[in-house]
Design a protein around this motif. Structure first.
Motif, PDB file in Angstrom:
ATOM      1  N   GLY A   1       0.995  -1.284  -0.101  1.00 26.95           N
ATOM      2  CA  GLY A   1       0.002  -0.028  -0.139  1.00 26.95           C
ATOM      3  C   GLY A   1       0.972   1.359  -0.071  1.00 26.95           C
ATOM      4  N   TRP A   2       2.142   1.070   0.173  1.00 29.18           N
ATOM      5  CA  TRP A   2       2.946   2.411   0.007  1.00 29.18           C
ATOM      6  C   TRP A   2       3.458   2.660  -1.400  1.00 29.18           C
ATOM      7  N   ALA A   3       3.854   3.764  -1.856  1.00 28.49           N
ATOM      8  CA  ALA A   3       4.374   4.234  -2.934  1.00 28.49           C
ATOM      9  C   ALA A   3       5.150   5.344  -2.951  1.00 28.49           C
ATOM     10  N   GLU A   4       6.453   5.258  -3.266  1.00 29.33           N
ATOM     11  CA  GLU A   4       7.394   6.299  -2.991  1.00 29.33           C
ATOM     12  C   GLU A   4       8.194   6.439  -4.384  1.00 29.33           C
ATOM     13  N   GLN A   5       8.896   7.602  -4.555  1.00 28.49           N
ATOM     14  CA  GLN A   5      10.031   7.812  -5.614  1.00 28.49           C
ATOM     15  C   GLN A   5      10.946   8.761  -5.163  1.00 28.49           C
ATOM     16  N   ASP A   6      12.178   8.504  -5.448  1.00 35.69           N
ATOM     17  CA  ASP A   6      13.088   9.424  -5.018  1.00 35.69           C
ATOM     18  C   ASP A   6      13.043  10.683  -5.972  1.00 35.69           C
ATOM     19  N   PRO A   7      13.145  11.892  -5.630  1.00 34.19           N
ATOM     20  CA  PRO A   7      12.848  12.920  -6.393  1.00 34.19           C
ATOM     21  C   PRO A   7      14.128  13.444  -7.094  1.00 34.19           C
ATOM     22  N   GLU A   8      15.225  12.698  -6.791  1.00 33.80           N
ATOM     23  CA  GLU A   8      16.497  12.891  -7.572  1.00 33.80           C
ATOM     24  C   GLU A   8      16.132  12.291  -8.884  1.00 33.80           C
ATOM     25  N   GLN A   9      15.663  10.960  -8.870  1.00 27.09           N
ATOM     26  CA  GLN A   9      15.152  10.327 -10.032  1.00 27.09           C
ATOM     27  C   GLN A   9      14.646  11.247 -11.181  1.00 27.09           C
ATOM     28  N   TRP A  10      13.529  12.073 -10.582  1.00 25.94           N
ATOM     29  CA  TRP A  10      12.781  12.726 -11.664  1.00 25.94           C
ATOM     30  C   TRP A  10      13.658  13.694 -12.269  1.00 25.94           C
ATOM     31  N   TRP A  11      14.673  14.408 -11.483  1.00 23.78           N
ATOM     32  CA  TRP A  11      15.395  15.472 -12.170  1.00 23.78           C
ATOM     33  C   TRP A  11      16.480  14.681 -13.198  1.00 23.78           C
ATOM     34  N   GLN A  12      17.032  13.588 -12.872  1.00 23.99           N
ATOM     35  CA  GLN A  12      17.977  13.095 -13.657  1.00 23.99           C
ATOM     36  C   GLN A  12      16.934  12.637 -14.987  1.00 23.99           C
ATOM     37  N   ALA A  13      15.515  12.192 -14.827  1.00 27.27           N
ATOM     38  CA  ALA A  13      14.986  11.816 -16.133  1.00 27.27           C
ATOM     39  C   ALA A  13      14.489  12.929 -16.821  1.00 27.27           C
TER      40      ALA A  13
ATOM     41  N   VAL B   1      16.210  17.144  -0.070  1.00 29.82           N
ATOM     42  CA  VAL B   1      15.128  16.441   0.084  1.00 29.82           C
ATOM     43  C   VAL B   1      15.570  15.310   1.471  1.00 29.82           C
ATOM     44  N   LEU B   2      14.331  15.302   2.342  1.00 28.51           N
ATOM     45  CA  LEU B   2      14.586  14.480   3.545  1.00 28.51           C
ATOM     46  C   LEU B   2      14.437  13.135   3.623  1.00 28.51           C
ATOM     47  N   ARG B   3      13.488  12.751   2.664  1.00 31.64           N
ATOM     48  CA  ARG B   3      13.132  11.331   2.482  1.00 31.64           C
ATOM     49  C   ARG B   3      12.520  11.038   1.150  1.00 31.64           C
ATOM     50  N   PRO B   4      12.496  10.103   0.617  1.00 31.78           N
ATOM     51  CA  PRO B   4      11.624   9.704  -0.758  1.00 31.78           C
ATOM     52  C   PRO B   4      10.060  10.353  -0.729  1.00 31.78           C
ATOM     53  N   ALA B   5       9.793  10.771  -1.672  1.00 32.18           N
ATOM     54  CA  ALA B   5       8.503  11.327  -1.861  1.00 32.18           C
ATOM     55  C   ALA B   5       7.509  10.373  -1.717  1.00 32.18           C
ATOM     56  N   ILE B   6       6.253  10.656  -1.005  1.00 28.27           N
ATOM     57  CA  ILE B   6       5.093   9.789  -0.963  1.00 28.27           C
ATOM     58  C   ILE B   6       4.208  10.183  -1.931  1.00 28.27           C
ATOM     59  N   LEU B   7       3.607   9.203  -2.782  1.00 30.33           N
ATOM     60  CA  LEU B   7       2.842   9.552  -3.833  1.00 30.33           C
ATOM     61  C   LEU B   7       1.615   9.569  -3.749  1.00 30.33           C
ATOM     62  N   TRP B   8       0.976   9.938  -5.167  1.00 32.76           N
ATOM     63  CA  TRP B   8      -0.503  10.020  -4.969  1.00 32.76           C
ATOM     64  C   TRP B   8      -1.231   8.811  -4.514  1.00 32.76           C
ATOM     65  N   CYS B   9      -0.680   7.431  -5.093  1.00 32.37           N
ATOM     66  CA  CYS B   9      -1.260   6.368  -5.023  1.00 32.37           C
ATOM     67  C   CYS B   9      -1.009   5.530  -3.599  1.00 32.37           C
ATOM     68  N   ASP B  10      -0.408   6.159  -2.815  1.00 32.55           N
ATOM     69  CA  ASP B  10       0.059   5.564  -1.626  1.00 32.55           C
ATOM     70  C   ASP B  10      -1.125   5.558  -0.542  1.00 32.55           C
ATOM     71  N   GLN B  11      -1.343   4.534  -0.022  1.00 35.77           N
ATOM     72  CA  GLN B  11      -2.460   4.285   0.871  1.00 35.77           C
ATOM     73  C   GLN B  11      -2.384   4.461   2.303  1.00 35.77           C
ATOM     74  N   ARG B  12      -1.152   4.541   2.806  1.00 35.05           N
ATOM     75  CA  ARG B  12      -0.834   4.663   4.222  1.00 35.05           C
ATOM     76  C   ARG B  12      -1.689   5.565   5.284  1.00 35.05           C
ATOM     77  N   THR B  13      -2.197   6.532   4.549  1.00 37.92           N
ATOM     78  CA  THR B  13      -2.844   7.514   5.396  1.00 37.92           C
ATOM     79  C   THR B  13      -4.330   7.654   5.922  1.00 37.92           C
ATOM     80  N   GLY B  14      -4.838   6.114   5.621  1.00 43.61           N
ATOM     81  CA  GLY B  14      -6.332   5.961   6.236  1.00 43.61           C
ATOM     82  C   GLY B  14      -6.565   6.698   7.415  1.00 43.61           C
ATOM     83  N   GLY B  15      -5.680   6.178   8.364  1.00 41.83           N
ATOM     84  CA  GLY B  15      -5.970   6.700   9.745  1.00 41.83           C
ATOM     85  C   GLY B  15      -6.083   8.213   9.943  1.00 41.83           C
ATOM     86  N   GLU B  16      -5.101   8.846   9.145  1.00 35.54           N
ATOM     87  CA  GLU B  16      -4.762  10.314   9.321  1.00 35.54           C
ATOM     88  C   GLU B  16      -6.182  10.871   8.693  1.00 35.54           C
TER      89      GLU B  16
END
Ligand code: ADP
Length: 509
Positions: free
Chosen positions: A41-53, A93-108
Motif C-alpha cells: 500500500g505504500w508508493a514512493e519515488q526519489d525526487p532525484e530520479q525525476w530530476w535525472q529523467a 530532500v529529507l526522504r523519498p516522496a510519498i506519492l498520490w497512490c500511496d494508501q498509508r494515511t487512512g488513519g490520518e
C-alpha cells in the motif's frame, strides 16, 4: 520560429515535448523510472530520479530535433498530483516522496474527519480527505517519522520540486495545489483555517500562481545540465489532469473529456467553484485562470479490457504476433459482430474497486446474464459497454452539478478503437470526438508556457489555434434507447450486489 517545451513528471516516467507555435509536435522523449513499494500500500519515488529523467528527456529532445534550447520561448511543467516532497532548511530532500497512490494515511484521514468534520473540510478546501492527498501525508510524517518531520522547512509537489531545480524558486500553481487539501479551492489561495486546524506552518508552502504565469527563469546550473539557456521563463503549468485537459482543449463549457487510459476520468470545466459536500466528484481549480473543474474517476476503465486481453485473449495475442496486428483490434472486431447489448450481457467494471460514483475499495467486477449462446465477442462487447456505463455514472453526476454537455472528447489508449467511441456516443447520448494532440499533459504544459511567454493571448486562444477535431461519432437513435435500458439495469446492480462483493473481498483478505 519559436518553440515551447512541455515536461510531464509522471508516475512511470517523464515525458518532454517540443511544440511549434501552431501546435505541431517537433520531438518528444520519454524516460522511465521505478516506483518503490517498501510496504503493502505504500508508493514512493526519489525526487532525484525525476530530476535525472528531466535532464535526460530534455537532452533527448535536442538530439532528436536537431534544435537547441535557444529557440525555446518558455517551459511548462505538469506532473503526478498530490505527492509530498519534503525539504530541510538547506533545501535538501529529507526522504523519498510519498506519492498520490500511496494508501498509508487512512488513519490520518479518519482523524481529520473526527477533528475537523466533513462540513468544514468542504468549506475550507472544497474536497473530502482522501488518503492520496498531500495534507494527510504530512500528518502521517508527524506521527510516524517525527525526526524527519521536525526538520521539514519546505513542502513541494512533484513537478514543483523540478521547478525548484530548474529555477531555484519555491512556487506552485492553483490546479496542482488543489490536490493538497490545503488550498481554499474557491478562493484560489492557501487555506489559513485548514493549516491552523492541522497545525502546519504556512511558511512551509510555496507561493501560489495561476497556471500560465511565469514563476521563474532557468538558472545557470540548470542551463548547464539541460541545455536550456539561463533566463528561459518557466510557467506554473498544471497538475496532470488539468494540464491534460488544456492539451485536449477542455477549456470552455460544453466540451468535456473522457480519458480512457488504465483508469477513466470524466472532466468538465466550470465557471464557478462547484463544490458539493459528500459528492464523489473532485472539485479543483483549473489551469485556466479564474476557472475551475469537476471530475469523476473510474478505476478500471482500459484496465478492464487489458484484464480481458491478458486472461482470455491468448488466441488474439498469438494471431496478432503472427500477423503484425494489435490484439485489442482483433478483440474489438469480435465485439463489433456481437451488436449493442451483447445479447443481454452486462459487465461490472469494478476490478480495482471503485471511486466515482461508489467510493468502495471492496467493490468487485463481474459478468451478469451469461447464457450458452454467448461467445467471446459478446464478452468483449459487454466489457466495452460496462466501462462506458461506468463513465456515464460520472457524466450524470456532472450534469446533476449543472454541467452543460455538448461534446465529449475521448483520449487515452481506449480512444484508438472506433467501436468503443461509437459505444460511448450511444451511452453518453452526445457526440464523441478525438483531437489531433495526443501528448496529453506535456502538450498542455507547453501551451501554458506559450501563454506565459506571450505567444497566445489566453489559454482558450492557445487551444483554438493548436487543437483540431479529427474524428466524430454521433449517437445512433436505436443504440441510444437500447443503452438507456441496459444502463438502468447496470445501475441497479451495485446496490443489489454490494454486500456479496464485500463478503467475497473479506474471504480473500
Ligand atoms: P495509461 O493510463 O496506462 O497511460 P493508455 O492511455 O496507454 O494507459 O491506455 C491503455 C488502455 O487502452 C489499455 O488498457 C486498453 O484498454 C486500451 N487500448 C489500447 N489500445 C487499444 C485499442 N487498439 N483498442 C481498444 N483499446 C485499446
Amino acid at each position: 520560429m519559436l518553440y515551447l517545451l512541455g515536461i510531464d513528471i509522471g508516475t512511470s516516467g517523464t515525458k518532454a515535448v517540443l511544440v511549434e507555435e501552431d501546435g505541431r509536435v517537433v520531438a518528444s522523449s520519454y524516460v522511465e523510472y521505478p516506483l518503490s513499494q517498501p510496504r503493502q500500500g505504500w508508493a514512493e519515488q526519489d525526487p532525484e530520479q525525476w530530476w535525472q529523467a528531466v535532464v535526460a528527456a530534455v537532452q533527448a529532445i535536442w538530439a532528436k530535433s536537431g534544435l537547441d534550447g535557444r529557440d525555446v520561448a518558455g517551459v511548462g511543467l505538469s506532473g503526478q498530483m498530490h505527492g509530498a516532497v519534503v525539504l530541510d532548511a538547506n533545501y535538501q530532500v529529507l526522504r523519498p516522496a510519498i506519492l498520490w497512490c500511496d494508501q498509508r494515511t487512512g488513519g490520518e484521514c479518519t482523524w481529520m474527519y473526527q477533528e475537523i468534520g466533513e462540513e468544514k473540510l468542504y468549506q475550507w478546501t472544497g474536497n473530502p480527505a482522501l488518503p492520496g492527498f498531500t495534507a494527510p501525508k504530512l500528518v502521517w510524517l508527524r506521527r510516524h517519522e517525527p525526526e524527519i518531520y521536525n526538520q521539514i522547512r519546505h513542502v513541494l509537489l512533484p513537478k514543483d520540486y523540478i521547478r525548484f531545480r530548474l529555477t531555484g524558486e519555491l512556487a506552485t500553481e492553483v490546479s496542482d495545489a488543489s490536490g493538497t487539501l490545503l488550498l481554499d479551492v474557491a478562493a484560489r489561495r492557501w487555506s489559513g483555517e485548514m493549516l491552523a486546524a492541522l497545525d502546519l506552518p504556512r511558511e512551509w508552502l510555496p507561493r501560489v500562481h495561476e497556471s500560465p504565469e511565469i514563476t521563474g527563469q532557468i538558472t545557470p546550473e540548470a542551463a548547464a545540465a539541460t541545455g536550456l539557456p539561463a533566463g528561459t521563463p518557466v510557467v506554473g503549468g498544471g497538475g496532470d489532469q488539468a494540464a491534460g485537459a488544456v492539451g485536449t482543449g477542455i477549456v470552455e463549457e460544453g466540451i468535456l473529456s473522457a480519458a480512457l487510459g488504465t483508469s477513466g476520468v470524466v472532466f468538465a470545466m466550470t465557471a464557478k467553484p462547484s463544490i458539493q459536500p459528500g459528492s464523489t466528484l473532485h472539485a479543483f481549480c483549473h489551469a485556466v485562470p479564474g476557472k475551475w473543474h469537476l471530475m469523476g474517476v473510474m478505476l478500471a476503465a482500459g484496465a478492464s479490457l487489458q484484464w480481458f486481453r491478458n486472461q482470455l485473449g491468448g488466441e488474439e495475442i498469438k494471431e496478432a504476433a503472427a500477423t503484425g496486428t494489435d490484439p485489442y483490434d482483433l478483440l474489438t472486431a469480435r465485439a463489433a459482430e456481437a451488436g449493442p447489448g451483447a445479447e443481454g450481457l452486462l459487465f461490472l467494471p469494478y476490478l480495482l474497486g471503485e471511486r466515482t460514483p461508489h467510493p468502495d475499495p471492496a467493490a468487485r467486477g463481474g459478468f451478469i446474464g451469461l447464457t450458452m449462446r454467448h461467445r467471446k465477442g459478446h464478452l468483449v462487447r459487454a466489457v466495452l459497454e460496462g466501462v462506458a456505463f461506468g463513465l456515464r455514472d460520472s457524466l450524470e453526476l456532472l450534469q446533476q452539478a449543472g454541467v452543460k454537455v455538448e461534446e465529449i472528447r475521448v483520449s487515452g489508449g481506449g480512444a484508438r478503437s472506433p467501436l468503443w467511441r461509437q459505444i460511448l456516443a450511444g451511452v453518453f447520448k452526445h457526440p464523441v470526438t478525438t483531437v489531433n494532440s495526443t501528448d496529453g499533459p506535456a502538450f498542455g504544459a507547453a501551451l501554458l508556457a506559450g501563454v506565459g511567454a506571450g505567444i497566445y493571448p489566453s489559454v482558450e486562444a492557445a487551444c483554438r489555434s493548436t487543437i483540431k477535431v479529427t474524428s466524430r461519432a454521433e449517437p445512433v437513435l436505436s443504440e441510444v434507447s437500447a443503452y438507456d435500458h441496459l444502463y438502468a439495469l447496470y445501475k441497479s446492480l451495485y446496490p443489489l450486489l454490494r454486500d456479496t462483493m464485500h463478503d467475497l473481498t473479506k474471504l480473500t483478505e
